[in-house]
Design an enzyme around this catalytic site. Structure first.
Site, PDB file in Angstrom:
ATOM      1  NE  ARG A  39      20.347  14.788 -25.558  1.00  0.00           N
ATOM      2  CZ  ARG A  39      20.796  14.999 -24.296  1.00  0.00           C
ATOM      3  NH1 ARG A  39      20.031  15.066 -23.185  1.00  0.00           N
ATOM      4  NH2 ARG A  39      22.193  14.894 -24.029  1.00  0.00           N
ATOM      5  CE  LYS A 202      33.237  20.881 -17.578  1.00  0.00           C
ATOM      6  NZ  LYS A 202      32.162  20.118 -17.062  1.00  0.00           N
ATOM      7  N   GLY A 354      25.707  18.429 -26.789  1.00  0.00           N
ATOM      8  CA  GLY A 354      24.858  19.395 -26.795  1.00  0.00           C
ATOM      9  C   GLY A 354      25.340  20.802 -27.120  1.00  0.00           C
ATOM     10  N   GLY A 378      28.886  13.802 -23.141  1.00  0.00           N
ATOM     11  CA  GLY A 378      29.499  12.985 -22.337  1.00  0.00           C
ATOM     12  C   GLY A 378      29.638  11.554 -22.695  1.00  0.00           C
TER      13      GLY A 378
HETATM   14  C1  3PG Z   1      23.063  14.723 -20.716  1.00  0.00           C
HETATM   15  O1  3PG Z   1      22.181  15.521 -21.107  1.00  0.00           O
HETATM   16  O2  3PG Z   1      24.220  14.534 -20.824  1.00  0.00           O
HETATM   17  C2  3PG Z   1      22.085  13.241 -20.496  1.00  0.00           C
HETATM   18  O3  3PG Z   1      21.006  13.361 -20.650  1.00  0.00           O
HETATM   19  C3  3PG Z   1      22.634  12.549 -19.218  1.00  0.00           C
HETATM   20  O4  3PG Z   1      22.265  13.455 -18.069  1.00  0.00           O
HETATM   21  P1  3PG Z   1      23.206  13.485 -16.864  1.00  0.00           P
HETATM   22  O5  3PG Z   1      24.680  14.201 -17.090  1.00  0.00           O
HETATM   23  O6  3PG Z   1      22.369  14.548 -15.864  1.00  0.00           O
HETATM   24  O7  3PG Z   1      23.132  12.299 -16.291  1.00  0.00           O
END
Ligand code: 3PG
Ligand code: MG
Length: 398
Positions: A39, A202, A354, A378
């Site tokens: 990132r 999930k 990730g 996400g």
């Molecule tokens: C992630 O790692 O998915 C993003 O940086 C968002 O982080 P968060 O899910 O804690 O909002």
């Protein structure tokens, strides 16, 4: 959606201007050292582009999910790491807070081309609450706003949304634009044949994206714990494998409508528990007391051929098994290598999330063997599901 990006402006626009850049430096840090820095590296084109054009580059990010100020979540190690990879003529400084006098003083000392990283935004609970006073404070130190944190753009927080709205000029960073371009192509008109590989645990997080992708995809290949819920819905015995009971009805409906394109494992690597050293190769039903932790060799062969032979586009999200344990890593390793083969044969390949990136790297495949690795798991699933992304729509004036 045409996003306005940095290169849509003449270079002079940034000269001497204070530019607040929302980056996602939410990376793993242990003992003061940054682990996977994908990132951070992905933000370099935007950061250097601005610095080279004389901007004062103010970087803001969150790290983890702290409840308030917490030295375990300081971005100081990230500032040090960034200083080590950014152009060596550029200075990187660190501010001990993200708003208030400490920041104002640091910003007032900045020269053209300087880079300043602010302390963790989530040390203030007002960030996640999108508090209007906090938004004002955050926005007050800059003239131009840039969002290069696609992976946090599904959050309606101060730094991704509220503060952004206070700027006349709001732009997409290069990384954010690339993410949006790739994911839009996949959502609207993926090159054919289009295949989707879904793993992980999930199902809930993936339903929205699957609803969009199932009608478009030629094949949807399912592995990981998600596969056992699909098998259970088909009446296959799954022993004590992880089942998502809440989403069984959705899975049953998906199988009814798209069963001919959904591929499921036919054999498994099973054990009593993940720590169990006596693993068994199981074909078909998994007996009571046993759980599946990876796809079996026959399934690996089928899945690998399907993935490696794709000429259009493939999207991969989620490992095929519990890859952290060596005995259950084969499925994931083979999918990662097949993804790389498809890429070298000319397919467009996308990896999201990730844990999938980590799995891929553990398999010996690196980012240059993929067309695009999304920095956000996400966020990419939400985008594919067609959900509103406040951090993206705010750049278009909404
Ligand atoms: C992630 O790692 O998915 C993003 O940086 C968002 O982080 P968060 O899910 O804690 O909002
Ligand atoms: Mg997350």
């Amino acid at each position: 959606m045409a996003l306005k990006t940095l290169s849509d402006f003449e270079d002079g626009k940034f000269d001497g201007k204070r530019v607040l850049v929302r980056v996602d430096f939410n990376v793993s840090v242990s003992n003061g050292h940054v682990g996977e820095d994908y990132r951070i590296r992905m933000s370099i084109p935007t950061v250097e582009y601005l610095a080279k054009r004389g901007a004062k580059v103010i970087l803001a990010s969150h790290l983890g999910r702290p409840d308030g100020p917490d030295s375990d979540y300081t971005l100081a190690p990230v500032a040090k790491h960034l200083a080590g990879i950014v152009d060596r003529l550029m200075a990187v400084r660190f501010a001990g807070d993200c708003v208030g006098p400490a920041v104002e003083t640091e910003v007032s000392k900045m020269n053209r081309g300087d880079i300043l990283l602010l302390e963790n935004l989530r040390f203030h609970k007002e960030e996640e609450a999108n508090d209007s006073e906090f938004c004002k404070q955050l926005a007050s130190v800059a003239d131009i706003y840039v969002n290069d944190a696609f992976s946090t753009s599904h959050r309606r927080h101060a730094s991704t949304y509220g503060a952004a709205r206070l700027f006349d000029t709001r732009l997409a960073g290069f990384n954010l634009r690339k993410e949006v371009e790739y994911l839009s192509m996949m959502r609207e008109s993926p090159p054919k044949p289009f295949k989707v590989v879904v793993g992980g645990v999930k199902i809930k997080d993936k339903i929205g994206a699957l609803e969009h992708l199932l009608p478009k995809a030629d094949k949807v290949i399912i592995g990981g714990a998600a596969a056992y819920t699909f098998l259970k819905a088909k009446g296959v015995k799954t022993g004590k494998s992880l089942i998502d009971h809440e989403h069984l009805p959705w899975v049953t409906k998906a199988l009814d409508a798209y069963g001919d394109k959904i591929m499921l494992p036919t054999d498994h690597v099973a054990a009593v528990s993940p720590a169990d050293t006596s693993i068994s190769m199981v074909k078909g039903d998994i007996q009571d007391g046993m759980a599946g932790f990876d796809i079996g060799s026959e399934t690996i062969e089928r899945y690998s051929a399907e993935v490696a032979g794709t000429s259009g586009m493939i999207f991969w999200n989620g490992p095929m098994g519990m890859f952290e344990v060596r005995a259950f890593a084969n499925g994931t390793v083979n999918i990662a290598k097949s993804m790389a083969l498809a890429y070298w044969r000319g397919a467009r390949t996308l990896v999201g999330g990730g844990d999938t990136l980590e799995a891929m790297k553990k398999s010996g495949v690196n980012e240059s063997e993929v067309s695009h690795v999304s920095t956000g798991g996400g966020a990419s699933l939400r985008y594919l599901a067609g959900d509103d992304m406040p951090g993206v729509s705010v750049l278009n004036g909404n």
